[in-house]
Design a protein around this motif. Structure first.
Motif, short mmCIF file in Angstrom:
data_model
loop_
_atom_site.label_atom_id
_atom_site.label_comp_id
_atom_site.label_asym_id
_atom_site.label_seq_id
_atom_site.Cartn_x
_atom_site.Cartn_y
_atom_site.Cartn_z
N SER A 69 0.83 -1.21 0.00
CA SER A 69 0.00 0.00 0.00
C SER A 69 0.86 1.26 0.00
O SER A 69 0.62 2.18 -0.79
N GLU A 70 1.85 1.28 0.87
CA GLU A 70 2.73 2.44 0.92
C GLU A 70 3.55 2.57 -0.36
O GLU A 70 3.80 3.67 -0.84
N GLY A 71 3.97 1.45 -0.92
CA GLY A 71 4.73 1.50 -2.16
C GLY A 71 3.92 2.06 -3.31
O GLY A 71 4.42 2.87 -4.10
N LEU A 72 2.65 1.65 -3.42
CA LEU A 72 1.80 2.18 -4.50
C LEU A 72 1.55 3.66 -4.31
O LEU A 72 1.60 4.44 -5.29
N ASN A 73 1.27 4.08 -3.08
CA ASN A 73 1.05 5.51 -2.83
C ASN A 73 2.29 6.33 -3.19
O ASN A 73 2.18 7.41 -3.78
N SER A 74 3.45 5.81 -2.85
CA SER A 74 4.68 6.52 -3.17
C SER A 74 4.90 6.60 -4.68
O SER A 74 5.33 7.64 -5.21
N CYS A 131 2.55 6.57 -7.00
CA CYS A 131 1.57 7.51 -7.57
C CYS A 131 2.02 8.95 -7.38
O CYS A 131 1.78 9.81 -8.25
N GLU A 132 2.67 9.24 -6.25
CA GLU A 132 3.19 10.59 -6.03
C GLU A 132 4.41 10.85 -6.92
O GLU A 132 4.58 11.95 -7.45
N ARG A 133 5.22 9.82 -7.13
CA ARG A 133 6.44 10.01 -7.92
C ARG A 133 6.14 10.29 -9.38
O ARG A 133 6.81 11.12 -10.01
N VAL A 134 5.14 9.63 -9.94
CA VAL A 134 4.88 9.78 -11.37
C VAL A 134 4.18 11.09 -11.70
O VAL A 134 3.97 11.39 -12.88
N GLN A 135 3.84 11.88 -10.70
CA GLN A 135 3.22 13.18 -10.98
C GLN A 135 4.14 14.09 -11.77
O GLN A 135 3.68 14.97 -12.50
N CYS A 136 5.45 13.88 -11.65
CA CYS A 136 6.39 14.71 -12.39
C CYS A 136 6.32 14.47 -13.89
O CYS A 136 6.83 15.28 -14.68
N LEU A 137 5.70 13.36 -14.30
CA LEU A 137 5.58 13.06 -15.73
C LEU A 137 4.32 13.67 -16.35
O LEU A 137 4.15 13.61 -17.57
N GLN A 138 3.44 14.23 -15.54
CA GLN A 138 2.18 14.77 -16.07
C GLN A 138 2.45 15.92 -17.03
O GLN A 138 3.29 16.78 -16.78
N ILE A 139 1.72 15.91 -18.13
CA ILE A 139 1.85 16.93 -19.17
C ILE A 139 0.51 17.64 -19.30
O ILE A 139 -0.53 16.98 -19.44
N SER A 140 0.52 18.95 -19.23
CA SER A 140 -0.73 19.69 -19.37
C SER A 140 -1.27 19.54 -20.79
O SER A 140 -0.53 19.25 -21.73
N ILE A 141 -2.58 19.73 -20.93
CA ILE A 141 -3.20 19.61 -22.25
C ILE A 141 -2.60 20.62 -23.22
O ILE A 141 -2.35 20.31 -24.39
N HIS A 142 -2.33 21.83 -22.73
CA HIS A 142 -1.74 22.85 -23.60
C HIS A 142 -0.36 22.41 -24.09
O HIS A 142 -0.05 22.54 -25.29
N ASP A 143 0.46 21.87 -23.17
CA ASP A 143 1.80 21.42 -23.59
C ASP A 143 1.71 20.21 -24.52
O ASP A 143 2.53 20.06 -25.43
N ALA A 144 0.72 19.34 -24.27
CA ALA A 144 0.55 18.19 -25.15
C ALA A 144 0.19 18.62 -26.56
O ALA A 144 0.69 18.06 -27.55
N LYS A 145 -0.66 19.64 -26.67
CA LYS A 145 -1.02 20.15 -27.99
C LYS A 145 0.19 20.76 -28.68
O LYS A 145 0.40 20.57 -29.89
N LYS A 146 1.01 21.50 -27.92
CA LYS A 146 2.21 22.08 -28.51
C LYS A 146 3.17 20.99 -28.98
O LYS A 146 3.80 21.12 -30.03
N GLU A 147 3.26 19.91 -28.20
CA GLU A 147 4.12 18.80 -28.59
C GLU A 147 3.61 18.15 -29.86
O GLU A 147 4.40 17.79 -30.76
#
Length: 709
Positions: free
Chosen positions: A114-119, A121-137
């Motif tokens: 449980s703690e590993g999954l929560n950690s 999920c928090e770690r992969v937040q740095c990979l999130q790309i906003s819709i605006h940036d995705a469109k630019k890409e």
């Protein structure tokens, strides 16, 4: 021997692992379909999703029912991520059983995973790309026409000429004869809208000057666009032995008139980055309904400019499946397309080009129907609600009264949300009153807004202000302008001036594919919807799972503080130290994602075996660790389209023109639901086994069937 093996393993987890193993072929963009055969009727259905798979199985065990409920909950909320959830349930069930085999306490498995999954999920937040940036890409990667758009028919379903691929010609070609989308949406000319905006096949006579003869291999230039196109394009198969040859001559002539695709690059680099391109990136190789979704998005964006909103409005989208036509007849029609009986179709022919008075019924149109919350008097037993004082058959009085009400208000069209009385339907048809149902509530709301009709629960509530005006009804016409008669049912189109409702008409000549096409279309719709709702996306192609594996390597090296009874856990039994089992349990958690990546790679034929796929994943993990910043390394792999070792999905040859994205919330919730189900089954059985009768069970002859912790 089999009994001895099962005695040392967890029965509930075994059932989850066995059920989940059937869905491994559904992972990734290259899926393997399954046939589900009904033994009672011998009818078969083609499926490609975890939801349809579990619906077709007899899940008698408690673990199977919990799995089905979990899948249904994911489907109800997101309409995507069910295959991932199903696979991870099986992978983590097997991993947990391996931990039990090594005598790892249940408390350690629950807390560490449980703690590993929560950690993670928090770690992969740095990979999130906003819709605006995705469109630019997407914009920056579209140096040339999108490979998916320009060569879609080469990878289309059934090798038929996919007429929907020609939609972009209507929108982007620089010819004065083509009417822009805005002119259709503001003029309210429904017939023109259906033939110009969303008809899949286009009359290319007006563009004949732009196209060289078929035998001429020279290049052509679209005036004002700067695009040089080659007419040397291979002809596509226009018929197949698996499908009917309806409209074959039309397809052939259409192919002779046009042998290339013309896409005009936008002057504004952000103009091309509309939601249609984002929908392609989220489709994960689902080509069946993506062109229909792009057409819907193009139309809704025109209206959104007036409203100042760029969100996809799924309440304005409905589907209608037509069996008996080739898939290339699929298109988008304005208004509501549905199927009616031949008798009702005769009434519609009488209504052609006439404004209709419309009534909306928010309930069932039956004599016994009562609205939600209706309470009958207590201590009263109803023998007969409407005494038949004049004689005759029971119910004739109600039928005559309802018909008189409709005729008295001169109602021509009735849309019913629920079920309808068959006798009333026949009488209305004989009186040239069209009654259609069941109709989705969103359709009722759409017609109510543009016609002024107010929904009623009972016909007895009808008054002049409830009846709307301006509705239109006609036979649905195929792309070649012909009205279709499919035998027992006839497709018709109900519309009104200015109605925002759009119907995705899904056609197929194979009965077993009807449900599959509809599921695939709605999956694409909801992936785009949730991406816009979240405002961000994940990089696809396995990037998120790869970062989770890298992060677990870091967690394995971190020290763990000892658990104290009474604080973290409510009982000493649950307060077992987890430090000595931390590495083992985290590796079990990581094995789920590693198996996920390896199976996806095998399904996509990027690795000959799971062993070699795992070796490639380990190679990337080592390079990510050596890089010092795993997230930077993984994002660089994503930008090159090489996360899983070569391209992105079935369009690997054109990966420079296509990025693959994943939904954020749907993916992480699928992870959480999968692990929660595995741990729930684990702990539930553990409570039963370690109950007060432990010593009695230990000394009983059936003790070998239990696992004591």
């Amino acid at each position: 021997a089999f009994r001895d093996v099962n005695a040392r393993r967890h029965i509930g987890l075994q059932q989850l692992s066995c059920l989940a193993s059937m869905g491994r072929a559904f992972l990734g963009p290259v899926k393997s379909h399954k046939f589900i055969v009904d033994e009672s009727t011998n009818q078969s259905t083609l499926i490609c999703s975890a939801v349809r798979l579990l619906e077709s199985l007899d899940l008698s065990s408690a673990a199977g029912q919990l799995l089905n409920e979990t899948i249904q909950a994911q489907n109800k909320e997101f309409k995507t991520g069910m295959s991932t959830l199903l696979f991870l349930v099986g992978a983590w069930s097997s991993a947990v059983m391996e931990c039990l085999q090594q005598n790892v306490p249940v408390s350690a498995i629950v807390s560490v995973m449980s703690e590993g999954l929560n950690s993670c999920c928090e770690r992969v937040q740095c990979l999130q790309i906003s819709i605006h940036d995705a469109k630019k890409e997407l914009c920056s990667s579209r140096v040339r026409p999108n490979a998916f758009e320009s060569k879609a028919c080469q990878v289309g379903c059934d090798d038929l000429l996919n007429a929907q691929d020609l939609l972009y010609l209507q929108k982007h070609i620089s010819a004065p004869e083509v009417v822009p989308v805005s002119s259709c949406s503001h003029q309210g000319d429904d017939c023109h809208f259906n033939k110009v905006l969303v008809s899949p096949l286009v009359d290319f006579g007006s563009a004949a000057s732009l196209v060289k003869p078929v035998g001429d291999r020279s290049s052509s230039v679209i005036p004002g666009s700067g695009v040089i196109t080659s007419s040397c394009i291979k002809q596509k198969l226009t018929h197949s032995r698996h499908f009917s040859t309806l409209g074959k001559s039309h397809f052939s002539s259409q192919q002779d008139n046009f042998q290339g695709y013309f896409l005009r690059p936008s002057v504004d680099p952000c103009e091309c980055c509309d939601l249609g391109h984002l929908a392609v990136s989220l489709s994960h190789g689902n080509q069946t309904g993506i062109k229909l979704l792009q057409s819907i998005v193009a139309c809704q964006q025109e209206r959104a400019e007036c409203r100042g909103s760029s969100q996809l409005n799924i309440t304005e989208i409905v589907t209608c499946s037509l069996l008996g036509l080739p898939e290339s007849y699929s298109c988008v029609s304005q208004g509501f397309v549905t199927l009616v009986s031949p008798e009702q179709a005769t009434v519609i022919k009488h209504f052609k080009d006439k404004p209709l008075r419309i009534l909306l019924v928010d309930g069932d149109l039956t004599e016994q129907y009562r609205h939600l919350g209706f309470n009958r008097p207590h201590n009263v037993r109803t023998i007969l609600e409407h005494p038949n004082l004049e004689g005759g058959r029971a119910g004739d009085t109600w039928l005559s009264r309802m018909l008189d009400i409709l005729m008295g208000f001169e109602v021509n069209l009735v849309l019913v949300k629920g079920s309808m009385c068959k006798n009333l339907l026949d009488r209305c048809t004989a009186s040239r009153i069209l009654v259609i149902g069941p109709v989705p509530r969103d359709v009722l709301c759409a017609f109510g807004e543009v016609t002024g009709a107010q929904p009623v629960t009972y016909l007895s509530q009808l008054n002049p202000s409830c009846v709307g005006n301006g509705a239109q009804a006609g036979l649905w016409e195929a792309s070649d302008g012909r009205a279709m008669d499919l035998g027992e049912l006839v497709p018709v189109r109900i519309s009104a001036r200015g109605i925002p409702l759009l119907t995705a008409v899904l056609t197929t000549a194979v009965a077993s594919k009807v449900q599959l096409l509809e599921d695939q279309f709605w999956t694409s719709v909801y992936r785009l919807h949730h991406a816009l709702k979240d405002g961000k996306v994940f990089p696809g192609g396995g990037a998120v799972e790869l970062l989770c594996l890298s992060h677990i390597q870091v967690l394995t090296e971190q020290p763990v503080r000892q658990a104290k009874p009474g604080k973290e856990f409510s009982s000493p039994w649950l307060a077992a130290p987890v430090a000595e089992y931390k590495s083992l349990v985290l590796q079990a958690l990581a094995s789920g994602w590693k198996r996920y990546l390896s199976v996806v790679m095998c399904n996509m034929a990027k690795a000959p075996s799971e062993l070699e796929a795992c070796a490639l994943v380990d190679h990337h993990l080592k390079k990510a660790a050596d890089c010092g910043s795993p997230s930077v390394y993984i994002l660089e792999l994503f930008r090159r389209g090489d996360v899983l070792g070569g391209g992105s999905g079935p369009f690997a040859d054109h990966s420079e023109g296509l990025k693959v994205y994943d939904n954020v919330t749907a993916k992480t919730e699928a992870w959480r639901r999968a692990l929660d189900l595995v741990l729930l089954v684990l702990q539930t059985d553990a409570e039963i086994i370690t109950g007060p009768k432990r010593n009695e069970l230990l000394n009983s002859p059936v003790s070998s069937e239990f696992m004591f912790l």
